[in-house]
Design a protein around this motif. Structure first.
Motif, PDB file in Angstrom:
ATOM      1  N   ASP A 251       9.549   9.360  -3.062  1.00 24.26           N
ATOM      2  CA  ASP A 251      10.374  10.329  -3.152  1.00 24.26           C
ATOM      3  C   ASP A 251      11.310  10.397  -4.584  1.00 24.26           C
ATOM      4  O   ASP A 251      11.804   9.164  -4.720  1.00 24.26           O
ATOM      5  N   GLY A 252      11.612  11.599  -5.111  1.00 25.79           N
ATOM      6  CA  GLY A 252      12.175  11.518  -6.078  1.00 25.79           C
ATOM      7  C   GLY A 252      11.884  11.194  -7.564  1.00 25.79           C
ATOM      8  O   GLY A 252      12.692  11.106  -8.424  1.00 25.79           O
ATOM      9  N   VAL A 253      10.465  10.826  -7.765  1.00 30.62           N
ATOM     10  CA  VAL A 253      10.101  10.409  -8.913  1.00 30.62           C
ATOM     11  C   VAL A 253       8.982  11.496  -9.416  1.00 30.62           C
ATOM     12  O   VAL A 253       8.083  10.790 -10.086  1.00 30.62           O
ATOM     13  N   LYS A 254       8.867  12.441  -9.044  1.00 34.15           N
ATOM     14  CA  LYS A 254       7.704  13.339  -9.408  1.00 34.15           C
ATOM     15  C   LYS A 254       6.399  13.269  -9.018  1.00 34.15           C
ATOM     16  O   LYS A 254       5.577  13.254  -9.905  1.00 34.15           O
ATOM     17  N   ASP A 255       6.179  12.163  -7.861  1.00 39.36           N
ATOM     18  CA  ASP A 255       4.923  11.547  -7.687  1.00 39.36           C
ATOM     19  C   ASP A 255       4.282  10.855  -8.817  1.00 39.36           C
ATOM     20  O   ASP A 255       2.926  10.361  -8.666  1.00 39.36           O
ATOM     21  N   THR A 256       4.969  10.265  -9.492  1.00 35.89           N
ATOM     22  CA  THR A 256       4.557   9.333 -10.587  1.00 35.89           C
ATOM     23  C   THR A 256       4.322   7.823 -10.312  1.00 35.89           C
ATOM     24  O   THR A 256       3.649   7.295 -10.936  1.00 35.89           O
ATOM     25  N   GLU A 257       5.045   7.521  -9.158  1.00 42.90           N
ATOM     26  CA  GLU A 257       4.744   5.989  -8.597  1.00 42.90           C
ATOM     27  C   GLU A 257       4.724   6.286  -7.425  1.00 42.90           C
ATOM     28  O   GLU A 257       5.419   7.024  -6.393  1.00 42.90           O
ATOM     29  N   ALA A 258       4.153   5.210  -6.692  1.00 45.52           N
ATOM     30  CA  ALA A 258       4.039   4.970  -5.289  1.00 45.52           C
ATOM     31  C   ALA A 258       4.251   3.312  -4.874  1.00 45.52           C
ATOM     32  O   ALA A 258       4.455   2.641  -5.928  1.00 45.52           O
ATOM     33  N   VAL A 259       4.564   2.996  -3.806  1.00 43.64           N
ATOM     34  CA  VAL A 259       4.804   1.701  -3.252  1.00 43.64           C
ATOM     35  C   VAL A 259       3.802   1.211  -2.285  1.00 43.64           C
ATOM     36  O   VAL A 259       3.515   1.959  -1.250  1.00 43.64           O
ATOM     37  N   LEU A 260       3.464  -0.083  -2.582  1.00 41.12           N
ATOM     38  CA  LEU A 260       2.257  -0.678  -1.695  1.00 41.12           C
ATOM     39  C   LEU A 260       3.089  -1.540  -0.932  1.00 41.12           C
ATOM     40  O   LEU A 260       4.014  -2.471  -1.092  1.00 41.12           O
ATOM     41  N   ALA A 261       2.961  -1.232   0.599  1.00 37.11           N
ATOM     42  CA  ALA A 261       3.435  -2.305   1.590  1.00 37.11           C
ATOM     43  C   ALA A 261       2.322  -2.978   2.293  1.00 37.11           C
ATOM     44  O   ALA A 261       1.244  -2.528   2.714  1.00 37.11           O
ATOM     45  N   ILE A 262       2.665  -4.415   2.283  1.00 29.64           N
ATOM     46  CA  ILE A 262       1.576  -5.377   2.849  1.00 29.64           C
ATOM     47  C   ILE A 262       2.408  -6.106   4.062  1.00 29.64           C
ATOM     48  O   ILE A 262       3.128  -6.787   3.657  1.00 29.64           O
ATOM     49  N   LYS A 263       1.828  -5.770   5.084  1.00 23.46           N
ATOM     50  CA  LYS A 263       2.189  -6.112   6.196  1.00 23.46           C
ATOM     51  C   LYS A 263       1.553  -7.347   6.879  1.00 23.46           C
ATOM     52  O   LYS A 263       0.371  -6.993   7.231  1.00 23.46           O
ATOM     53  N   ARG A 264       2.162  -8.233   7.253  1.00 23.84           N
ATOM     54  CA  ARG A 264       1.802  -9.446   7.874  1.00 23.84           C
ATOM     55  C   ARG A 264       2.739  -9.704   8.956  1.00 23.84           C
ATOM     56  O   ARG A 264       3.818  -9.211   9.233  1.00 23.84           O
ATOM     57  N   PRO A 265       2.206 -10.635  10.059  1.00 26.79           N
ATOM     58  CA  PRO A 265       3.175 -10.817  11.392  1.00 26.79           C
ATOM     59  C   PRO A 265       4.462 -11.463  10.925  1.00 26.79           C
ATOM     60  O   PRO A 265       4.589 -12.486  10.252  1.00 26.79           O
ATOM     61  N   GLY A 266       5.637 -10.804  11.064  1.00 28.78           N
ATOM     62  CA  GLY A 266       6.848 -11.180  10.521  1.00 28.78           C
ATOM     63  C   GLY A 266       7.195 -10.916   8.961  1.00 28.78           C
ATOM     64  O   GLY A 266       8.175 -11.642   8.657  1.00 28.78           O
ATOM     65  N   ASP A 267       6.384 -10.495   8.298  1.00 32.10           N
ATOM     66  CA  ASP A 267       6.193 -10.755   6.870  1.00 32.10           C
ATOM     67  C   ASP A 267       6.049  -9.249   6.233  1.00 32.10           C
ATOM     68  O   ASP A 267       4.806  -8.671   6.370  1.00 32.10           O
ATOM     69  N   THR A 268       6.944  -8.692   5.281  1.00 30.36           N
ATOM     70  CA  THR A 268       6.350  -7.335   4.669  1.00 30.36           C
ATOM     71  C   THR A 268       6.721  -7.602   3.151  1.00 30.36           C
ATOM     72  O   THR A 268       7.899  -8.266   2.885  1.00 30.36           O
ATOM     73  N   THR A 269       5.771  -7.196   2.371  1.00 25.52           N
ATOM     74  CA  THR A 269       5.865  -7.248   0.990  1.00 25.52           C
ATOM     75  C   THR A 269       5.742  -6.023   0.536  1.00 25.52           C
ATOM     76  O   THR A 269       4.873  -5.163   0.731  1.00 25.52           O
ATOM     77  N   LEU A 270       6.656  -5.512  -0.269  1.00 24.90           N
ATOM     78  CA  LEU A 270       6.508  -4.313  -1.223  1.00 24.90           C
ATOM     79  C   LEU A 270       6.399  -4.542  -2.642  1.00 24.90           C
ATOM     80  O   LEU A 270       7.180  -5.141  -3.337  1.00 24.90           O
ATOM     81  N   VAL A 271       5.494  -3.702  -3.197  1.00 19.33           N
ATOM     82  CA  VAL A 271       4.950  -3.772  -4.402  1.00 19.33           C
ATOM     83  C   VAL A 271       5.273  -2.452  -5.010  1.00 19.33           C
ATOM     84  O   VAL A 271       4.794  -1.576  -4.679  1.00 19.33           O
ATOM     85  N   PHE A 272       6.327  -2.677  -6.100  1.00 18.40           N
ATOM     86  CA  PHE A 272       6.601  -1.561  -7.059  1.00 18.40           C
ATOM     87  C   PHE A 272       5.842  -1.890  -8.595  1.00 18.40           C
ATOM     88  O   PHE A 272       5.183  -2.878  -8.632  1.00 18.40           O
ATOM     89  N   ASN A 273       6.089  -1.065  -9.355  1.00 15.04           N
ATOM     90  CA  ASN A 273       5.652  -1.099 -10.720  1.00 15.04           C
ATOM     91  C   ASN A 273       6.836  -0.829 -11.759  1.00 15.04           C
ATOM     92  O   ASN A 273       7.605  -1.673 -11.802  1.00 15.04           O
ATOM     93  N   ASP A 274       6.820   0.230 -12.420  1.00 15.36           N
ATOM     94  CA  ASP A 274       7.677   0.399 -13.351  1.00 15.36           C
ATOM     95  C   ASP A 274       8.956   0.887 -12.879  1.00 15.36           C
ATOM     96  O   ASP A 274      10.097   0.852 -13.570  1.00 15.36           O
ATOM     97  N   LEU A 275       9.030   1.317 -11.731  1.00 18.80           N
ATOM     98  CA  LEU A 275      10.458   1.837 -11.278  1.00 18.80           C
ATOM     99  C   LEU A 275      11.484   0.898 -11.101  1.00 18.80           C
ATOM    100  O   LEU A 275      12.574   0.945 -11.491  1.00 18.80           O
TER     101      LEU A 275
END
Length: 214
Positions: A131-155
């Motif tokens: 939200d709030g970036v005019k749809d120019t970027e998204a976030v990748l969420a990778i969930k493993r048991p008890g462990d979450t990784t969030l992958v951003f880019n230029d934001l």
């Protein structure tokens, strides 16, 4: 593919961040900044690749040994350097990008889906328009048991203190280096609604299993 079709820039060895989650950092030509490719294992031996980085022979053998490249995320219109090469090497790749970056990405490579509609298999990996970036970027969420990784880019950047003119001006004088932050580039060219972005980042931060940001 010939060496001309598959130019390889210096890159580090892969690092496993969590079970079934790997990162490779590499250099950018004629720039002091680096880029980062994240690979996530999906069900049925498939792989999702975020921000493709062409690797040497040993690196590509490593990648292909993990599973079958099935999904490729082109994170925005500025990070397209190796996407068409990966698609040529793996013709069955489904290519995904943020909807607001579609026109720019497709100057290099057509998209099969956007982050609004990509049917990535399994609930453990999601790719969501921010939200709030005019749809120019998204976030990748990778969930493993008890462990979450969030992958951003230029934001979101985590720039080290760098030498040279760029490091001095952009990093030190403008205050963009030394800690995770939305940099001047992000504020000027991406953020359009600060409140909406702040709220979305706040929701992401509520995940009790959040371990890392890339």
């Amino acid at each position: 593919m010939t060496a001309a079709d598959w130019p390889v820039h210096p890159h580090d060895d892969p690092v496993e961040l969590a079970p079934g989650v790997w990162r490779v950092e590499g250099d950018l030509p004629n720039m002091p900044l680096r880029r980062s490719m994240v690979v996530a294992a999906l069900p049925d031996g498939e792989l999702l690749i975020h921000n493709a980085v062409a690797l040497g022979d040993a690196g590509m053998a490593w990648l292909e040994g993990l599973g079958r490249p099935a999904w490729l995320i082109v994170p925005n219109g500025w990070h397209r350097m190796d996407c068409a090469r990966f698609k040529a090497r793996y013709p069955d790749l489904k290519v995904v990008g943020p909807p607001g970056s579609r026109k720019k990405i497709e100057e290099k490579q057509a998209l099969d889906h956007t982050s609004d509609d990509a049917p990535i298999p399994g609930a453990e990996v999601t790719y969501t328009t921010l939200d709030g970036v005019k749809d120019t970027e998204a976030v990748l969420a990778i969930k493993r048991p008890g462990d979450t990784t969030l992958v951003f880019n230029d934001l979101l950047f985590n720039l080290p203190q760098m030498s040279g003119l760029f490091g001095f001006v952009y990093g030190r004088l403008m205050g963009n280096a030394g800690a995770p932050k939305i940099t001047t580039i992000g504020k000027l060219f991406m953020v359009k609604d600060k409140a909406a972005l702040r709220a979305h980042l706040g929701r992401l931060a509520e995940d009790p299993n959040l371990k890392r940001l890339v």
